[in-house]
Scaffold this motif. Sequence first.
Motif, PDB file in Angstrom:
ATOM      1  N   LEU A   1       0.835  -1.205   0.000  1.00  0.00           N
ATOM      2  CA  LEU A   1       0.000   0.000   0.000  1.00  0.00           C
ATOM      3  C   LEU A   1       0.872   1.259   0.000  1.00  0.00           C
ATOM      4  O   LEU A   1       0.600   2.224  -0.714  1.00  0.00           O
ATOM      5  N   PHE A   2       1.972   1.215   0.750  1.00  0.00           N
ATOM      6  CA  PHE A   2       2.886   2.355   0.813  1.00  0.00           C
ATOM      7  C   PHE A   2       3.489   2.626  -0.575  1.00  0.00           C
ATOM      8  O   PHE A   2       3.473   3.750  -1.073  1.00  0.00           O
ATOM      9  N   LEU A   3       3.993   1.563  -1.225  1.00  0.00           N
ATOM     10  CA  LEU A   3       4.675   1.728  -2.515  1.00  0.00           C
ATOM     11  C   LEU A   3       3.726   2.198  -3.612  1.00  0.00           C
ATOM     12  O   LEU A   3       4.041   3.112  -4.371  1.00  0.00           O
ATOM     13  N   VAL A   4       2.549   1.590  -3.700  1.00  0.00           N
ATOM     14  CA  VAL A   4       1.613   1.967  -4.772  1.00  0.00           C
ATOM     15  C   VAL A   4       1.144   3.406  -4.553  1.00  0.00           C
ATOM     16  O   VAL A   4       1.053   4.198  -5.500  1.00  0.00           O
ATOM     17  N   ASP A   5       0.894   3.753  -3.312  1.00  0.00           N
ATOM     18  CA  ASP A   5       0.495   5.120  -2.986  1.00  0.00           C
ATOM     19  C   ASP A   5       1.553   6.116  -3.471  1.00  0.00           C
ATOM     20  O   ASP A   5       1.249   7.118  -4.109  1.00  0.00           O
ATOM     21  N   LYS A   6       2.815   5.789  -3.199  1.00  0.00           N
ATOM     22  CA  LYS A   6       3.934   6.663  -3.608  1.00  0.00           C
ATOM     23  C   LYS A   6       4.000   6.744  -5.132  1.00  0.00           C
ATOM     24  O   LYS A   6       4.154   7.813  -5.707  1.00  0.00           O
ATOM     25  N   LEU A   7       3.866   5.575  -5.791  1.00  0.00           N
ATOM     26  CA  LEU A   7       3.991   5.522  -7.251  1.00  0.00           C
ATOM     27  C   LEU A   7       2.912   6.360  -7.928  1.00  0.00           C
ATOM     28  O   LEU A   7       3.186   7.077  -8.881  1.00  0.00           O
ATOM     29  N   VAL A   8       1.661   6.270  -7.433  1.00  0.00           N
ATOM     30  CA  VAL A   8       0.592   7.011  -8.116  1.00  0.00           C
ATOM     31  C   VAL A   8       0.658   8.512  -7.827  1.00  0.00           C
ATOM     32  O   VAL A   8       0.165   9.306  -8.613  1.00  0.00           O
ATOM     33  N   LYS A   9       1.299   8.865  -6.727  1.00  0.00           N
ATOM     34  CA  LYS A   9       1.415  10.301  -6.408  1.00  0.00           C
ATOM     35  C   LYS A   9       2.491  10.973  -7.247  1.00  0.00           C
ATOM     36  O   LYS A   9       2.530  12.173  -7.373  1.00  0.00           O
ATOM     37  N   ARG A  10       3.403  10.163  -7.832  1.00  0.00           N
ATOM     38  CA  ARG A  10       4.525  10.735  -8.576  1.00  0.00           C
ATOM     39  C   ARG A  10       4.095  11.432  -9.858  1.00  0.00           C
ATOM     40  O   ARG A  10       3.165  11.056 -10.508  1.00  0.00           O
TER      41      ARG A  10
END
Length: 250
Positions: free
Chosen positions: A241-250
């Motif tokens: 959840l942390f990684l996908v959240d970061k990826l989509v915010k980029r």
Amino acid sequence: MSENQKKIWITGASSGIGKAVAEKFAREGWKVAVSARRKELLELLAKNENIFSFPLDVTDRNQIKKVFKDILEEFNDLDLCFFSSGTYEPKDEQSIDPDKIKNVMKVNFLGVIDCVKAVEDYFKNRRSGHISIVSSIAGYRGLPNSSGYGPSKAALTNFGESIYFDFKKFGIRVSMVSPGFIKTPLTDKNEFPMPFLKTPDYAAEKIFNGLVKSKSFEIHFPKGLTLTLKFLRILPYSLYLFLVDKLVKR
Ligand SMILES: NC(=O)c1ccc[n+]([C@@H]2O[C@H](COP(=O)([O-])OP(=O)(O)OC[C@H]3O[C@@H](n4cnc5c(N)ncnc54)[C@H](OP(=O)(O)O)[C@@H]3O)[C@@H](O)[C@H]2O)c1
């Protein structure tokens, strides 16, 4: 036409991946039955001497049964089914709309199940054959803005895994196809950059090799993307959840 000519039924064949796979199998000398709703596109494909048009809406169970009967009458035999029909409307996925989600499930999940059901007894009696289902890496785990498509593909992959065991006892191979991003009318609707975007012909080549030259359960490509998604799939929720959240915010 050789008596040993192999025969395949392809749904979702009027455009994109299904169409490219139909053309590839026809080039390889297979006799190909193509289905989808848009008759005029199937008729264009059927100008190829190895391709035959059988229009079909996968949300109509009786039509599926009739079309399969018609194919058997015309072909006498069938070796492989490639169920590729699917729908995706990115704009519908940004909020939860139960009616639209029901429609996605009807086409992507239940429509494929009805196709498998239509051919089940035939392949079980034949004690051989191959059923291949096009799912997606979008079904590996929950992704943002995918309230209908992702769940429909997750259900489909789980269904494929389940019948793998049940059909194996009858000598029937079940395989799943999990494409990454392929440039088709379906993905042309995406407004975000699609990493590792490939052509339908690239997909058809991978699919033909996977179906005919390998015995794998899952045919997935391009590996640069699918292996990354497979890695994300095995992560614990906290990290995923942390990684996908970061990826989509980029
Ligand atoms: N392109 C990608 O990046 C990608 C990635 C992963 C998975 N996939 C999957 O690959 C499959 C093919 O998609 P595509 O990208 O090639 O898109 P596409 O060009 O839009 O093809 C979808 C096909 O499904 C058919 N279809 C849709 N609803 C149908 C219905 N009710 N009854 C019968 N046929 C129906 C369409 O034909 P008609 O409109 O003529 O009926 C069309 O032939 C889909 O299952 C999709 O989810 C695609």
